[in-house]
Each structure stands twice: as structure tokens, then as C-alpha cells.
Design an enzyme around this catalytic site. Sequence first.
Site, PDB file in Angstrom:
ATOM      1  N   ASP A 125       0.842  -1.190   0.000  1.00  0.00           N
ATOM      2  CA  ASP A 125       0.000   0.000   0.000  1.00  0.00           C
ATOM      3  C   ASP A 125       0.883   1.247   0.000  1.00  0.00           C
ATOM      4  O   ASP A 125       1.988   1.246   0.563  1.00  0.00           O
ATOM      5  CB  ASP A 125      -0.901   0.018   1.241  1.00  0.00           C
ATOM      6  N   LYS A 126       0.418   2.309  -0.602  1.00  0.00           N
ATOM      7  CA  LYS A 126       1.222   3.515  -0.796  1.00  0.00           C
ATOM      8  C   LYS A 126       1.873   4.047   0.492  1.00  0.00           C
ATOM      9  O   LYS A 126       3.056   4.397   0.478  1.00  0.00           O
ATOM     10  CB  LYS A 126       0.371   4.608  -1.448  1.00  0.00           C
TER      11      LYS A 126
END
Length: 208
Positions: free
Chosen positions: A52-53
Site C-alpha cells: 500500500d502507498k
Amino acid sequence: MVEEKSLRRIFVDMILYKDEYIAIYIKEPGEDSEKLNLPEELCGYKTISRLDKPVGGLLALAAPNSSSKLKDVEFHKEYIAVVSGTMETAQGSMLDFLYHDKRNNKTFPVKRMRNGVKEASLEYQVLGVNERHNLSLVKIVLGTGRTHQIRVQFASRKHPLYGDGKYGSRFKGLPALCCRRIEFIHPIKNSPMVFEITPEGEPWNLFI
């Protein structure tokens, strides 16, 4: 607060391993796994084990024209996180039904299965507790890989990740979550590959 540049400052060499098939790279918190600003040595390499970012840590990349050779490789990841409060048990598991709202990019726990809902599971172990700051350091192994899974499952139990204002932390920034270990069998050499890092700086240094 975990700053976006913290891991790059901490780890001198962002490329832990590289051969003609695969590379292990340290992703910064805040980087998009699919739009990495890779160094010249990794030109043409593509992500095959996304994060995830907001999450930093170890990422596997496929060399140009080698993705087909890596499609069956199983990457086993281990995460560490700093969470609010003291966990009720030193180790345990979590099982939830999660719904991801793509429009608002936020995930919610729900009570039952319905359209768009997915089961999410993980196991955790408490590695340390900082009573002064009311924080815990936990090791996490995912049973599933859902969007924002770790963040939501801990937050729903009143243990939001440090820095994760989106899911209830009073500290604002990026969540203190790192993919610290990755292991797999090399698809060509057929040898076990294990890589591990240790994040430093705040809030990780509260558990030294």
C-alpha cells in the site's frame, strides 16, 4: 510522525539484491508501488509484490522480460508496526470482513459477507511495549492481502497505527508500518532467499 523520507535516510543502499531475474528494493513510505522512482540500476524492473502507498519496506521487482518466470513465486512477508495502547494478548489472530470504499479510498469492517466484502485475516505477536508513550511494537504476518488491512484491523480494536490519522491515530503523518522481512524460493536458482531490515528513528526507536 513517520516522515516520507525516513526510510531512505535510514537505509544507505536501497537495493538489497539484484540479479538478471529479480531485485529486492526498499520502498519509501508514501511511494506508489506501481510508479516507483527507481535508480538507474533498476531501469525496466517492475513491481511484483506491491505494498500500500503509505507503507515502506521490502519490495520484490521483476527484471525486464522475466515476469513470466516469477509468476508462480510465493513471497512470504513479515511486517512490523507501532500501534496505540497495549494489546490484550501477547500474540493472537484477527479475522474480519472488510469492505473497501474505492471512491473514498477507505476500508471498513462489516458484520457479514455481501457484495464487495472480503474476508481478512492476520496473526500478530507483541515485540515490545512503551508504557510511557502507551505504544506497542507488533510483528504481523498476513493470511490475506486486503487494502489497508493491517491498519483497519488494529484500528477497529482501538489500536490504530502510530501516525495513521486516517484510521484514528492522534498523531498525524504516515502509519508506522514496515514490511521488514521477505522470503521466497528463487525460481531459477531454486535456493531460499531471505531479506530483512530494521527501521530506525521515531517511533521505532521508542522500543530500543
